[in-house]
Scaffold this active site. Structure first.
Site, PDB file in Angstrom:
ATOM      1  N   GLY A  45      -0.393  10.583   7.895  1.00 43.31           N
ATOM      2  CA  GLY A  45      -0.558   9.183   7.508  1.00 43.31           C
ATOM      3  C   GLY A  45       0.700   8.679   6.854  1.00 43.31           C
ATOM      4  O   GLY A  45       1.514   9.440   6.356  1.00 43.31           O
ATOM      5  N   HIS A  46       0.831   7.379   6.879  1.00 40.91           N
ATOM      6  CA  HIS A  46       1.933   6.660   6.277  1.00 40.91           C
ATOM      7  C   HIS A  46       2.046   7.012   4.793  1.00 40.91           C
ATOM      8  O   HIS A  46       1.062   7.368   4.175  1.00 40.91           O
ATOM      9  CB  HIS A  46       1.556   5.182   6.398  1.00 40.91           C
ATOM     10  CG  HIS A  46       2.712   4.301   6.601  1.00 40.91           C
ATOM     11  ND1 HIS A  46       3.343   3.709   5.552  1.00 40.91           N
ATOM     12  CD2 HIS A  46       3.341   3.908   7.715  1.00 40.91           C
ATOM     13  CE1 HIS A  46       4.329   2.969   6.016  1.00 40.91           C
ATOM     14  NE2 HIS A  46       4.358   3.082   7.323  1.00 40.91           N
ATOM     15  N   ASN A  47       3.240   6.856   4.220  1.00 40.63           N
ATOM     16  CA  ASN A  47       3.369   6.960   2.762  1.00 40.63           C
ATOM     17  C   ASN A  47       2.472   5.909   2.133  1.00 40.63           C
ATOM     18  O   ASN A  47       2.478   4.754   2.565  1.00 40.63           O
ATOM     19  CB  ASN A  47       4.810   6.702   2.309  1.00 40.63           C
ATOM     20  CG  ASN A  47       5.721   7.881   2.622  1.00 40.63           C
ATOM     21  OD1 ASN A  47       6.668   7.741   3.369  1.00 40.63           O
ATOM     22  ND2 ASN A  47       5.426   9.024   2.066  1.00 40.63           N
ATOM     23  N   SER A  57      -2.312  12.152  -0.644  1.00 39.75           N
ATOM     24  CA  SER A  57      -2.171  12.968  -1.853  1.00 39.75           C
ATOM     25  C   SER A  57      -3.288  12.686  -2.841  1.00 39.75           C
ATOM     26  O   SER A  57      -3.765  13.584  -3.533  1.00 39.75           O
ATOM     27  CB  SER A  57      -0.830  12.700  -2.530  1.00 39.75           C
ATOM     28  OG  SER A  57       0.208  13.047  -1.668  1.00 39.75           O
ATOM     29  N   GLU A 108       2.546  18.436   1.516  1.00 41.58           N
ATOM     30  CA  GLU A 108       3.952  18.399   1.939  1.00 41.58           C
ATOM     31  C   GLU A 108       4.756  19.493   1.257  1.00 41.58           C
ATOM     32  O   GLU A 108       5.889  19.284   0.827  1.00 41.58           O
ATOM     33  CB  GLU A 108       4.572  17.037   1.637  1.00 41.58           C
ATOM     34  CG  GLU A 108       4.040  15.984   2.565  1.00 41.58           C
ATOM     35  CD  GLU A 108       4.588  14.639   2.217  1.00 41.58           C
ATOM     36  OE1 GLU A 108       5.813  14.526   2.100  1.00 41.58           O
ATOM     37  OE2 GLU A 108       3.791  13.710   2.061  1.00 41.58           O
TER      38      GLU A 108
END
Lengths: 263, 287
Positions: free
Chosen positions: A37-39, A44, A163
């Site tokens: 997914g996009h930032n 998170s 990540e």
């Protein structure tokens, strides 16, 4: 059996915006899930709610059939190990050895066992030469490996990598991913948050998040076949598949597909 | 003028009294303008240590680094204003977003210029310009940096360095942790800044696809030693890749696979998927 059950979970850091918007899904024991997914899509944040670091405003999370609450969080954390993106956020030890030991100390692992696990996992991630060094003197990638060793040594049933391999060079990363693959085959449940599609395609299932919602969650092969879901979410296909999509020859396409699923 | 490394080594020591050389006998010349360099190597190969020598954030334990005419050695020289060197060579660390500390994005970006004695009105202007350079609009100026996403924080922190207008920009893995779209935006941004301003830009990265597509020059480190300095084309066509445990670009790997499986004669050195597909179509037509 479901290892993780998430029902209608919402979370907001501020009143203006929901970072997680009514998220529901479940993960079976021994599954490997990749979250893409996009930032800012909420990946998170989701990971932090799963280990009880953030408490959702609504909804329920069950780990191994126990509801995650303030009371159960301490015990449930023994089941879930998380490696954060920036290893500096989780160093506590004076030496690498102390640092890898920290999680196990909290689990009251006997000393002999602890020492042998430290050696074993330090070797697995390739930091055995640095055991007596200070974590702060290591490079970014070495730090990431130490953080990973510390979590692996706890042998939690569920491993979450946020990540956690972003600073590793390709060779080190491949070694590590292959080891995680072995662990997964042994029955560990793995959740890997990543931007690297080449890493994501190793998973059994891929979840794609956008604006705090799950926009796709399916078997990896099914997800990869639907190009549009990748494009709409600013995600990249593996380069070999991009090439495959641009050529007509069936045999070429087949070989490139095989190549992607093998690596 | 620019940055010259002459036989530079840096030895770390720790309280356990064991020492090790993070970089060894580096000789390297980087021009003050017009460079676009990728710095690659295994984790722990000394990339970040090398970068920190480029603006005198670290001092060599042996050899010397000449930074825009000032000779930096182990011994501090009172005549050199080290702070000025740091203004000429801006260094962006790994995870710069963790260095954000102000209440608003604007204040955070202004911090650098103010620190270098720029007046506050001018610093405000610089902050706005830097913010737009990293692709964020003015609405971000009054936001709290801690409520931004990881990618946005990263851009704000890079804007903070751009605002001091350094001649040379050194970035340590600026795209790690960004999604592919953000990564591309940022790489295009660096490439644009480079083209517009002729600033020399040095970027530490592990991403060989980026190295192949964007850079003019690659420097490879292995165990603290410089093992390659040349063009990406030359690097990827040599056996240095394997010797240094580096990866080939994905386009090259995919085309090599096709050559092997189908016994084709594709020119594997293609930089983009489009170019690779074109090469496949070209060869298949002749089959």
């Amino acid at each position: 059996m479901n290892m993780i059950d998430v029902q209608n979970v919402s979370f907001a850091y501020s009143e203006e915006k929901l970072t997680l918007n009514d998220v529901s899904f479940s993960i079976k024991k021994g599954e490997w899930i990749a979250i893409l997914g996009h930032n800012g899509s909420g990946k998170s944040t989701l990971a932090k709610t799963l280990v009880g670091l953030l408490e959702p405003q609504s909804g329920e999370i069950h780990i191994n059939s126990t509801r995650l609450t303030e009371e159960t969080a301490f015990d449930l954390r023994k089941k879930v190990g998380i490696v954060f993106q920036n290893p500096d956020n989780q160093f506590v030890g004076v030496t690498v050895r102390d640092d890898i030991a920290f999680g196990m100390e909290n689990l009251c692992v006997p000393r002999e066992e602890m020492l042998s696990r430290i050696d074993f996992y330090a070797k697995k991630v390739g930091v055995e030469e640095y055991l007596d060094k200070q974590p702060s003197n290591l490079s970014g990638g070495q730090k990431q490996r130490v953080a990973i060793a510390g979590i692996l040594a706890m042998r939690s049933d569920i491993l979450i990598f946020d990540e956690a391999t972003s600073m590793l060079d390709p060779y080190t990363r491949n070694d590590l991913i292959h080891y995680i693959k072995t662990l997964n085959k042994e029955g560990f449940t793995v959740i890997m948050i990543t931007h690297d599609v080449n890493e994501a395609i190793l998973a059994d299932k891929i979840m794609i998040m956008k604006h705090g919602e799950i926009v796709a969650f399916d078997q990896t092969e099914t997800i990869l076949k639907d190009k549009s879901v990748f494009l709409e979410n600013h995600l990249e296909l593996p380069v070999a598949l991009e090439i495959a999509n641009l050529v007509e020859d069936e045999e070429i396409r087949r070989i490139l597909w095989e190549y992607v699923s093998e690596t | 003028m620019g940055i010259r490394f002459r036989n530079v080594s840096h030895e770390y020591s720790s309280y356990t009294k064991k020492t090790y050389k993070a970089i060894q006998d580096i000789n390297l010349s980087i021009e003050g303008t017009n460079e676009f360099i990728a710095l690659v190597g295994h984790t722990g190969s000394g990339k970040s240590t090398l970068a920190k020598h480029m603006n005198a954030l670290m001092f060599p334990t042996d050899g010397s680094v000449e930074i825009f005419g000032s000779e930096v050695t182990k011994k501090r020289n009172k005549k050199i204003k080290y702070n000025d060197l740091r203004r000429q060579v801006g260094l962006v660390f790994q995870f710069p977003e963790y260095q954000l500390f102000e209440e608003t994005v604007e204040k955070d970006i202004m911090f650098g210029p103010l620190n270098f004695k720029v007046d506050s009105e001018k610093a405000k202007t610089l902050a706005r310009e830097a913010l737009s350079l990293v692709g964020l609009d003015d609405s971000y100026l009054n936001r709290n940096p801690f409520n931004l996403s990881g990618g946005e924080k990263k851009r704000v922190s890079i804007a903070g360095i751009l605002a001091i207008d350094p001649k040379v920009l050194v970035l340590d893995e600026p795209t790690s942790g960004l999604d592919p779209y953000g990564r591309q935006v940022l790489m295009n941004l660096f490439s644009d800044i480079h083209k517009k301003t002729n600033k020399s830009i040095i970027i530490i990265t592990h991403d060989m696809d980026l190295v192949y597509r964007y850079f003019k020059r690659v420097i490879v480190l292995k165990d603290g030693e410089l093992t390659f300095d040349g063009t990406p084309d030359k690097l990827f066509q040599s056996d240095i890749i394997e010797q240094n445990h580096l990866d080939l670009p994905n386009t090259v790997k995919a085309l090599k696979q096709l050559n092997e499986k189908l016994n084709l004669n594709l020119d594997v050195y293609q930089k983009t998927p489009e170019a690779a597909a074109k090469e496949v179509r070209r060869v298949m037509k002749h089959e």
